[in-house]
Write a protein that holds these residues in place. Structure first.
Motif, short mmCIF file in Angstrom:
data_model
loop_
_atom_site.label_atom_id
_atom_site.label_comp_id
_atom_site.label_asym_id
_atom_site.label_seq_id
_atom_site.Cartn_x
_atom_site.Cartn_y
_atom_site.Cartn_z
N ARG A 95 26.93 -9.34 63.59
CA ARG A 95 26.56 -8.60 62.42
C ARG A 95 26.48 -9.36 61.03
NH1 ARG A 95 29.97 -3.83 60.25
NH2 ARG A 95 31.01 -5.63 59.17
N TRP A 96 25.31 -9.05 60.44
CA TRP A 96 25.31 -9.54 59.11
C TRP A 96 25.23 -8.49 58.03
CZ3 TRP A 96 21.09 -9.89 55.30
CH2 TRP A 96 21.60 -10.58 54.21
N HIS A 97 26.18 -8.15 57.15
CA HIS A 97 26.12 -7.07 56.09
C HIS A 97 25.47 -7.80 54.86
CE1 HIS A 97 27.92 -3.46 54.31
NE2 HIS A 97 28.04 -4.31 53.15
N GLY A 98 24.54 -7.33 54.34
CA GLY A 98 23.90 -7.63 53.19
C GLY A 98 22.55 -7.21 52.79
N LEU A 99 22.12 -7.48 51.47
CA LEU A 99 20.99 -6.78 51.31
C LEU A 99 19.58 -7.73 51.83
CD1 LEU A 99 21.28 -6.26 47.47
CD2 LEU A 99 21.30 -4.29 49.36
N SER A 100 18.58 -7.13 52.12
CA SER A 100 17.57 -7.83 52.61
C SER A 100 16.93 -8.97 51.84
CB SER A 100 16.42 -6.71 53.32
OG SER A 100 15.19 -7.50 53.42
N TYR A 102 14.06 -10.23 52.05
CA TYR A 102 12.84 -9.97 51.87
C TYR A 102 12.25 -8.36 51.21
CZ TYR A 102 13.11 -13.47 55.26
OH TYR A 102 13.56 -14.74 56.08
N ARG A 103 13.18 -7.47 51.31
CA ARG A 103 12.97 -6.30 50.76
C ARG A 103 14.41 -5.63 50.33
NH1 ARG A 103 11.42 -3.36 56.41
NH2 ARG A 103 13.23 -4.56 57.11
N PRO A 104 14.57 -6.02 48.92
CA PRO A 104 15.84 -5.89 48.26
C PRO A 104 16.09 -4.41 48.12
CG PRO A 104 14.54 -7.64 47.11
CD PRO A 104 13.60 -7.07 48.23
N LYS A 105 15.12 -3.77 48.07
CA LYS A 105 15.33 -2.08 48.10
C LYS A 105 15.54 -1.52 49.22
CE LYS A 105 12.83 -1.80 43.50
NZ LYS A 105 11.62 -1.34 42.58
N HIS A 106 15.39 -2.01 50.30
CA HIS A 106 15.55 -1.25 51.42
C HIS A 106 16.99 -1.07 51.45
CE1 HIS A 106 15.65 -0.91 56.05
NE2 HIS A 106 14.39 -1.16 56.00
N LYS A 107 17.22 0.27 52.17
CA LYS A 107 18.59 1.04 52.27
C LYS A 107 19.37 0.33 53.37
CE LYS A 107 16.91 5.35 50.39
NZ LYS A 107 16.66 6.82 50.82
N ARG A 108 18.77 -0.23 54.33
CA ARG A 108 19.64 -0.89 55.55
C ARG A 108 20.30 -2.20 54.86
NH1 ARG A 108 17.27 -2.73 61.46
NH2 ARG A 108 19.15 -3.93 62.12
N ILE A 109 21.56 -2.06 55.35
CA ILE A 109 22.68 -3.16 54.97
C ILE A 109 23.15 -4.03 56.19
CG2 ILE A 109 22.85 -2.39 52.61
CD1 ILE A 109 25.71 -1.36 53.47
N ASN A 110 23.15 -3.37 57.36
CA ASN A 110 23.68 -4.13 58.48
C ASN A 110 22.70 -4.52 59.49
OD1 ASN A 110 26.39 -3.95 58.01
ND2 ASN A 110 26.04 -1.49 58.22
#
Length: 230
Positions: A95-100, A102-110
């Protein structure tokens, strides 16, 4: 004594790193995991070689000019006294936890990728000596971005197995001798898969590994742009 003659060693481990059905971010994680795994192998004096890689972007497949930044899957061969221990440390879900990126505003972080062991049942495998009599080798230019030295020699090999029609290309090493040995070992794995199921099912099941990423209980966890382990 040259160690490259002992390729078909029982200590050899094959690992497949896959993005599953994840988006491009997961392909980026596969690339980072590959880098870390190879670095750990070097630190442990384990011989580690990328045997196959599939770029995440279809346009970057089957070309040698651009080094992909994301991969759908990577197949790595490990050989050495600590190869099994290293493979156990990585096998499972990452698992990597962080902001995309490619899509900095994407809500997914995992973001999750999978590391799977490619097993060979040596009791039913075709012997390497027998396989040597059933294949045809030809030399070809090694691939690699950036005009590396490996590109300037005919160190890569193409294997054709006359009986099954399987074709393989290996350029993991600058030594043509080593690449031939690895190609035979890879062929042994593929034929072993076919001994347990039909060819179509074997290919199908292998590629299904791209979609099998369990998001529960990660084996290892990383976070942030620097991909630090937590």
């Amino acid at each position: 004594m040259r160690t490259d003659k002992k390729h078909n060693n029982a200590s050899a481990i094959w690992l497949q790193i896959t993005a599953g059905q994840g988006p491009k971010e997961c392909g980026w994680v596969v690339a980072r995991v590959t880098e870390l795994l190879l670095t750990e192998a070097t630190d442990l004096k384990i011989k580690a070689e990328v045997i196959e890689s599939v770029a995440f972007d279809k346009l970057l497949r089957n070309q040698d000019l651009i080094q992909p930044l994301e991969y759908l899957s990577v197949l790595i061969r490990l050989e050495g006294a600590n190869a099994l221990s290293l493979s156990n440390d990585w096998t499972g879900t990452i698992r990597w936890h962080g902001l995309s990126p490619y899509r900095p505003k994407h809500k997914r972080i995992n973001w999750f990728v999978g590391v799977h062991r490619v097993n060979v049942d040596n009791s039913t495998s075709e012997s390497i000596d027998k396989l040597k009599t059933e294949v045809q080798f030809s030399a070809c230019k090694s691939s690699g971005a950036g005009g590396q030295h490996v590109n300037k020699t005919d160190s890569a090999v193409r294997l054709v197995h006359r009986k099954s029609g399987i074709q393989l290309r290996v350029d993991a090493d600058r030594s043509q001798h080593r690449n031939k040995a690895i190609a035979l070992e890879r062929l042994q794995i593929l034929l072993n898969e076919q001994n347990h199921q039909s060819k179509s099912e074997s290919v199908r099941n292998r590629w299904l590994k791209h979609y099998e990423v369990d998001r529960g209980n990660p084996t290892r966890r990383f976070q942030g742009e620097d991909f630090n382990e937590v």
